[in-house]
Write an enzyme that holds these catalytic residues in place. Structure first.
Site, mmCIF file in Angstrom:
data_model
loop_
_atom_site.group_PDB
_atom_site.id
_atom_site.type_symbol
_atom_site.label_atom_id
_atom_site.label_comp_id
_atom_site.label_asym_id
_atom_site.label_seq_id
_atom_site.Cartn_x
_atom_site.Cartn_y
_atom_site.Cartn_z
ATOM 1 C CD GLU A 107 -14.195 -10.570 -6.789
ATOM 2 O OE1 GLU A 107 -13.232 -9.814 -7.064
ATOM 3 O OE2 GLU A 107 -15.361 -10.300 -7.071
ATOM 4 C CD GLU A 127 -13.345 -6.366 -3.753
ATOM 5 O OE1 GLU A 127 -13.666 -6.612 -2.573
ATOM 6 O OE2 GLU A 127 -13.011 -7.244 -4.561
HETATM 7 C C1 3H9 Z 1 -10.387 -5.492 -6.503
HETATM 8 O O1 3H9 Z 1 -9.790 -6.493 -6.290
HETATM 9 C C2 3H9 Z 1 -11.511 -5.403 -7.517
HETATM 10 C C3 3H9 Z 1 -12.048 -6.749 -7.928
HETATM 11 O O2 3H9 Z 1 -13.090 -7.142 -7.080
HETATM 12 C C4 3H9 Z 1 -12.700 -6.729 -9.297
HETATM 13 C C5 3H9 Z 1 -11.896 -6.410 -10.459
HETATM 14 C C6 3H9 Z 1 -12.654 -6.560 -11.761
HETATM 15 N N1 3H9 Z 1 -2.822 -2.762 -6.142
HETATM 16 O O3 3H9 Z 1 -0.155 -1.969 2.287
HETATM 17 P P1 3H9 Z 1 1.293 -2.265 2.082
HETATM 18 C C7 3H9 Z 1 1.028 -1.880 -2.825
HETATM 19 S S1 3H9 Z 1 -9.992 -4.037 -5.711
HETATM 20 C C8 3H9 Z 1 -1.672 -2.092 -6.319
HETATM 21 O O4 3H9 Z 1 2.274 -1.227 2.458
HETATM 22 P P2 3H9 Z 1 1.068 -4.439 3.958
HETATM 23 C C9 3H9 Z 1 1.058 -0.746 -1.819
HETATM 24 O O5 3H9 Z 1 0.709 0.478 -2.413
HETATM 25 C C10 3H9 Z 1 -8.608 -4.444 -4.697
HETATM 26 N N2 3H9 Z 1 -0.754 -1.914 -5.344
HETATM 27 O O6 3H9 Z 1 1.722 -3.653 2.743
HETATM 28 C C11 3H9 Z 1 2.501 -0.801 -1.353
HETATM 29 O O7 3H9 Z 1 3.298 -0.172 -2.348
HETATM 30 P P3 3H9 Z 1 4.586 0.678 -1.939
HETATM 31 C C12 3H9 Z 1 -8.997 -5.179 -3.468
HETATM 32 C C13 3H9 Z 1 -1.015 -2.450 -4.154
HETATM 33 O O8 3H9 Z 1 1.855 -5.660 4.094
HETATM 34 C C14 3H9 Z 1 2.812 -2.287 -1.368
HETATM 35 O O9 3H9 Z 1 1.836 -2.865 -2.249
HETATM 36 N N3 3H9 Z 1 -7.823 -5.368 -2.639
HETATM 37 C C15 3H9 Z 1 -2.197 -3.149 -3.899
HETATM 38 O O10 3H9 Z 1 0.894 -3.532 5.120
HETATM 39 C C16 3H9 Z 1 2.710 -2.948 -0.022
HETATM 40 O O11 3H9 Z 1 1.450 -2.643 0.534
HETATM 41 C C17 3H9 Z 1 -7.451 -4.487 -1.686
HETATM 42 O O12 3H9 Z 1 -8.125 -3.518 -1.445
HETATM 43 C C18 3H9 Z 1 -3.126 -3.317 -4.949
HETATM 44 N N4 3H9 Z 1 -4.288 -3.998 -4.783
HETATM 45 O O13 3H9 Z 1 -0.419 -4.801 3.490
HETATM 46 C C19 3H9 Z 1 -6.189 -4.802 -0.942
HETATM 47 N N5 3H9 Z 1 -2.192 -3.559 -2.610
HETATM 48 O O14 3H9 Z 1 5.476 -0.286 -1.227
HETATM 49 C C20 3H9 Z 1 -5.337 -3.575 -0.783
HETATM 50 C C21 3H9 Z 1 -1.034 -3.133 -2.091
HETATM 51 O O15 3H9 Z 1 5.063 1.202 -3.218
HETATM 52 N N6 3H9 Z 1 -4.094 -3.856 -0.102
HETATM 53 N N7 3H9 Z 1 -0.314 -2.455 -3.006
HETATM 54 O O16 3H9 Z 1 4.043 1.760 -1.025
HETATM 55 C C22 3H9 Z 1 -3.979 -4.052 1.217
HETATM 56 O O17 3H9 Z 1 -4.951 -4.084 1.949
HETATM 57 C C23 3H9 Z 1 -2.598 -4.190 1.782
HETATM 58 O O18 3H9 Z 1 -1.720 -3.601 0.872
HETATM 59 C C24 3H9 Z 1 -2.132 -5.645 2.044
HETATM 60 C C25 3H9 Z 1 -0.629 -5.639 2.424
HETATM 61 C C26 3H9 Z 1 -2.958 -6.214 3.205
HETATM 62 C C27 3H9 Z 1 -2.315 -6.505 0.823
#
Ligand code: 3H9
Length: 687
Positions: A107, A127
Site C-alpha cells: 500500500e 490481509e
Molecule cells: C497489514 O498490512 C494491514 C494493512 O493493510 C493496514 C494497516 C492499517 N508482523 O514467515 P517467516 C515475523 S496486515 C510482525 O518465518 P518467511 C514472523 O513471525 C499484514 N511479524 O519468514 C517471523 O518471526 P520469528 C499483511 C512478522 O521468509 C519472522 O517475521 N502482511 C510479520 O518464510 C519471519 O517470518 C502479511 O500478512 C508481520 N507482518 O516469510 C505478511 N511478518 O522469526 C505476513 C512476518 O520470530 N508475513 N513476521 O518467528 C508473511 O507472509 C511472511 O512472514 C513473509 C516472510 C512472506 C513476509
C-alpha cells in the site's frame, strides 16, 4: 548518510534522495518504522533532491503492518500520514522492491509514482488470510491500477503476484537486475527526471474503473461465484464492498469506507483467531532447547518404501520440487501399478501440462531391490501398519543405507522408538507422518523419537518447508497429535446415532461451525472400512461395512451418493442405524444443536489437554496447527485449544462434568484442563 532513526537512513545520490529502511526480520510497519519513514520523507522533501527512492535492506521490502501489535497502528504517524506526504510530493517518488511487498508494504509502494522490482519480488495484499482487509488504501488504489476484476481476485485470494506479471499488468514499471536493485532503481529515477515524466498518482487515475461504473453485474457475479469458498468469513465480503466503492465513489469516500471496515475486521474474533494462527504456525517450528542454528543435512535424493497410495503420494511431494526418488516395492506388478497411479494423479491435476508430468515422472525410479537405496539421503518407509513388518524393514534399511542417511517412518500409530531400536542408528530415525492424500494434505507431523538427534530433527523441519507442508513436532504416543485429538470425537458419533440423532443433523451442526464437512460425511469419504474398531466391539459403522456400505467408494455409507457424489438421505443406512439402536435398547434423547457442538468440540479440547500433559505436543498452539491442517478445523476459530480459551476453560470444564454425568466417563475432564481452569489460566498465550 544521515540516520533518521534506528531503522531508517537518508542519503543523497546525485539528485536522488535515497531513503533506506532496515528493520529485521521483515521491515513490518511498527511505530519506529513509521516514524522513520515519516521523518525520512519529510526531510527528503525539504532537501534539494529532485527525486526520492524508497528501498529496504535485508531480505525483503516491507511485509506489512506489524501484526504482533496491531493496536500500535493507532499511534501517529499512521501509514496514511506517510502516504499523504508521498501523495503530496512535488517530485517523483520511486519504490524499489525486492523480497515481498505485502499488505501495508504494497500500500505504501502504491503511493509511489513508480515501482521498480527485481524479478523474484512478490507483491500482494494478503490481509484476508488474517481476517483483515487492506486498511491503507489498497482496496482503492489497486482497482485503479489493475481494474476491479483483477483487484477483487488478488485481494480476496490474498495471493501475491510475481514481479514479471506485475510488470505485464502495469503494477510495476520496470524490472531491475536481481543483484543490482539500488543501481537500476537509481538509473530509472534519473530517466524519469530526464524525460520529465508526469507523476502517476493512482488515487487520481480513473481509466481502469470508469468503465465499470453503474454496472453492478461484475460484483454480483463475483459474490455468487465465491460465496461457498468464503462461507462464514467476514473480510471477503467487505473487500468486495470496498472495491465496488472504488468504482462507484470518489477516492476519499472509498478510503473512509475501507478504514471503517478495516477497524471492524481488526476487532473481530475471526481476525484475532487468524492472527493467533499466523504465529502458531511459525512457533510450531521452534523446539525448546534445540539451538535454531542446528545444521540440517542435505537431502538431494530420497527413497520411499511402498508404492501404495501413501508411498506414491509421498514420492510426489519430492518429484514436485525436483528431488529424484527411488521407490521400492516387493513385486513388479505392485510397482507398476503404483507408478501408474502417480501418473494418473499428475494427469488429473488441475492445469497439468504433459511436459510437466513427464518431467516429474522422470524423477521417479522404481526398484525391487533395497540395495538401490544406497545413495539416498533420506528414506521414508510407507509399508503396511504393523510393528513387526516395520521393524524388519528398518533392519534392512540399516544395512542398505549410507551412514548419515535419515531413516523415516510414516507410521500413524506405532511406537517409533521400537522401530528405531531395530537399527544400529536410532539417532537418524524419525517419524514423518503424512496425511492422506499425502500429495494434497498440508499437515506433516514430525515425530521425534527418544533418541532422534537434533540434526535429524532440523533436517526434517527444513524438509517440511521445502515440500511446503505445515509441520508440527510430536513426541511418540499412539496416534501422535492430530489423529489422537480427533479420535474421541469420532468415537462418540456411535453414541449420537444411539441417541437417535440423524447423521445429517450432526453433520450440519459441524459444517455450520466451519468444518468442511461433518463426521459422517467424512467417514463416507475416507471409507467406513479403513478405521478398525476395538476388538470384539460391534458398531453401527462395522454393521454398515458388513452390509456392503463402505462409503463413497462403494455402496454408499451413512448417505447414498448420486453420480456426482452428492450425498442423499439413505433409507438403507437409516434402517441399519435404527435396527442397531433398537437391539441395543438405547433410548432416543433430546439433544440440542448447541450440545452436539459442545460435545464434539470439548472432547477434542479434553484430549488435547492430555496430549499436552503427556508431553506429546510441545505447546497447545501446536495442537491447533495440527487440527487445522490435518482435520480441517476452521481457522476462523483458531483451533480447539484457542477456541476453548475464548469460551473460558471453567465453562468447558463445567460442561464436560455435566456431560460426564449424562453420557459417561468419556467426558471426564483431563487433570491439566481442570487445573488450568481452577487457576484461571489459558492453554494459549494471548495473540
Ligand atoms: C497489514 O498490512 C494491514 C494493512 O493493510 C493496514 C494497516 C492499517 N508482523 O514467515 P517467516 C515475523 S496486515 C510482525 O518465518 P518467511 C514472523 O513471525 C499484514 N511479524 O519468514 C517471523 O518471526 P520469528 C499483511 C512478522 O521468509 C519472522 O517475521 N502482511 C510479520 O518464510 C519471519 O517470518 C502479511 O500478512 C508481520 N507482518 O516469510 C505478511 N511478518 O522469526 C505476513 C512476518 O520470530 N508475513 N513476521 O518467528 C508473511 O507472509 C511472511 O512472514 C513473509 C516472510 C512472506 C513476509
Amino acid at each position: 548518510m544521515t540516520a533518521i532513526n534506528a531503522v531508517t537512513d537518508l542519503s543523497l545520490d546525485g539528485e536522488v534522495a535515497v531513503l533506506t529502511l532496515n528493520s529485521p526480520p521483515v521491515n513490518a510497519l511498527s511505530l519506529t518504522v513509521r516514524e522513520g519513514l515519516f521523518e525520512g520523507f519529510k526531510q527528503a522533501l525539504a532537501s534539494s533532491a529532485r527525486a526520492i527512492l524508497l528501498i529496504c535492506d535485508g531480505p525483503t521490502f516491507i511485509a506489512g503492518a506489524d501484526i504482533s501489535n496491531l493496536a500500535d497502528m493507532l499511534k501517529d504517524p499512521s501509514i496514511e500520514d506517510i502516504q499523504k506526504l508521498m501523495d503530496g510530493a512535488d517530485r517523483p517518488v520511486v519504490a524499489a522492491i525486492h523480497g515481498t511487498a505485502l499488505g501495508g508494504g504494497l500500500e505504501i509502494a502504491l503511493c509511489a509514482n513508480f515501482r521498480v522490482a527485481v524479478p523474484s519480488a512478490k507483491l500482494g495484499l494478503p490481509e484476508v488470510n488474517l481476517g483483515l482487509l487492506p486498511g491503507a488504501g489498497g482496496t482503492q488504489r489497486l482497482p485503479r491500477a489493475l481494474g476491479p476484476q483483477k483487484a477483487l481476485e488478488m485481494i480476496t485470494s490474498g495471493k501475491p503476484m510475481r514481479a514479471p506479471e506485475a510488470l505485464a499488468l502495469g503494477l510495476v514499471d520496470e524490472l531491475a537486475a536481481e543483484d543490482a536493485l539500488r543501481a537500476d532503481a537509481l538509473t530509472f529515477a534519473r530517466k524519469v527526471l530526464a524525460e520529465a515524466r508526469p507523476l502517476v498518482r493512482l488515487r487520481n487515475r480513473e481509466d481502469k474503473v470508469a468503465a465499470f461504473r453503474g454496472k453492478p453485474e461484475l460484483f454480483e457475479a463475483f459474490r455468487a461465484s465465491t460465496a461457498k469458498n468464503f462461507r462464514g468469513q467476514l473480510a471477503p465480503g467487505w473487500i468486495v464492498e470496498c472495491v465496488e466503492a472504488a468504482v462507484e465513489k470518489p477516492f476519499e469516500d472509498g478510503l473512509a469506507l475501507e478504514k471503517q471496515r478495516f477497524f471492524q475486521a481488526a476487532m473481530s474474533p475471526q481476525s484475532a483467531a487468524r492472527r493467533y494462527y499466523f504465529f502458531a504456525e511459525r512457533n510450531a517450528q521452534k523446539v525448546p532447547g534445540a539451538p535454531a542454528e542446528t545444521a540440517a543435512r542435505k537431502i538431494a535424493r530420497v527413497g520411499v518404501i511402498g508404492a501404495g497410495a501413501m508411498g506414491g503420494g509421498i514420492a510426489m511431494n519430492f518429484a514436485n520440487i525436483g528431488v529424484p526418488v527411488t521407490i521400492i516395492e516387493m513385486k513388479p506388478e505392485a510397482l507398476a501399478h503404483g507408478l501408474s497411479v502417480i501418473r494418473g494423479n499428475y494427469e488429473r491435476s488441475r492445469g497439468a501440462r504433459p511436459e510437466e508430468t513427464e518431467k516429474r515422472m522422470s524423477l521417479l525410479q522404481g526398484s525391487l531391490d533395497m540395495a538401490d537405496l544406497k545413495d539416498c539421503d533420506l528414506v521414508i518407509e510407507a509399508v503396511f501398519e504393523n510393528l513387526e513388518v516395520k521393524k524388519q524393514v528398518f533392519g534392512k534399511l540399516d544395512q542398505a543405507c549410507k551412514p548419515g542417511a535419515v531413516l523415516a517412518s510414516n507410521t500413524s500409530f506405532l511406537n517409533l522408538n521400537e522401530i528405531a531400536a531395530a537399527t544400529g542408528r536410532p539417532q537418524d530415525v524419525i517419524g514423518l507422518h503424512f496425511f492422506s492424500p499425502a500429495q494434497v494434505m498440508p499437515l506433516l507431523e514430525i515425530v521425534r523419537g527418544d533418541k532422534t538427534s537434533p540434526e535429524t530433527l532440523a533436517t526434517a523441519i527444513e524438509l517440511g518447508k521445502r515440500i511446503r507442508k505445515t509441520t508440527v513436532i510430536s513426541r511418540v504416543g499412539p496416534g501422535f497429535i492430530a489423529n489422537r485429538v480427533a479420535s474421541p470425537r469420532l468415537a462418540e458419533i456411535n453414541s449420537f446415532l444411539l441417541e437417535g440423532l440423524p447423521p445429517a443433523r450432526v453433520d450440519k451442526v459441524l459444517y455450520e461451525f466451519g468444518f468442511p464437512m461433518g463426521p459422517f460425511a467424512m467417514l463416507d469419504l475416507v471409507g467406513l472400512d479403513v478405521i478398525a474398531d476395538p476388538p470384539g466391539q460391534e458398531t453401527i459403522r462395522s454393521r454398515m461395512v458388513a452390509a456392503g456400505r463402505r462409503g463413497q467408494k462403494g455402496g454408499g455409507g451413512f448417505y447414498d451418493y448420486d453420480a456426482q457424489r452428492n450425498p442423499q438421505p439413505s433409507p438403507a443406512a437409516d434402517s441399519i442405524i435404527e435396527d442397531f439402536r433398537a437391539a441395543a435398547g438405547a433410548a432416543i434423547k433430546e439433544v440440542s444443536d448447541e450440545e452436539i457442538l459442545e460435545r464434539s468440540l470439548y472432547l477434542e479440547v479434553n484430549e488435547g489437554a492430555k496430549v499436552l500433559e503427556e508431553g506429546i505436543a510441545i505447546r497447545a498452539s501446536d495442537i491447533d496447527v495440527a487440527m487445522i491442517n490435518g482435520y480441517g478445523w476452521p481457522v476462523d476459530h483458531g483451533g480447539p485449544m484457542y477456541y476453548a480459551d475464548q469460551i473460558g476453560l471453567d465453562k468447558v470444564v463445567a460442561k464436560l462434568k455435566e456431560f460426564e454425568l449424562k453420557y459417561g466417563p468419556q467426558y471426564r475432564p483431563a487433570p491439566r484442563l481442570e487445573r488450568l481452569a481452577a487457576e484461571g489460566q489459558k492453554f494459549t498465550a494471548k495473540p
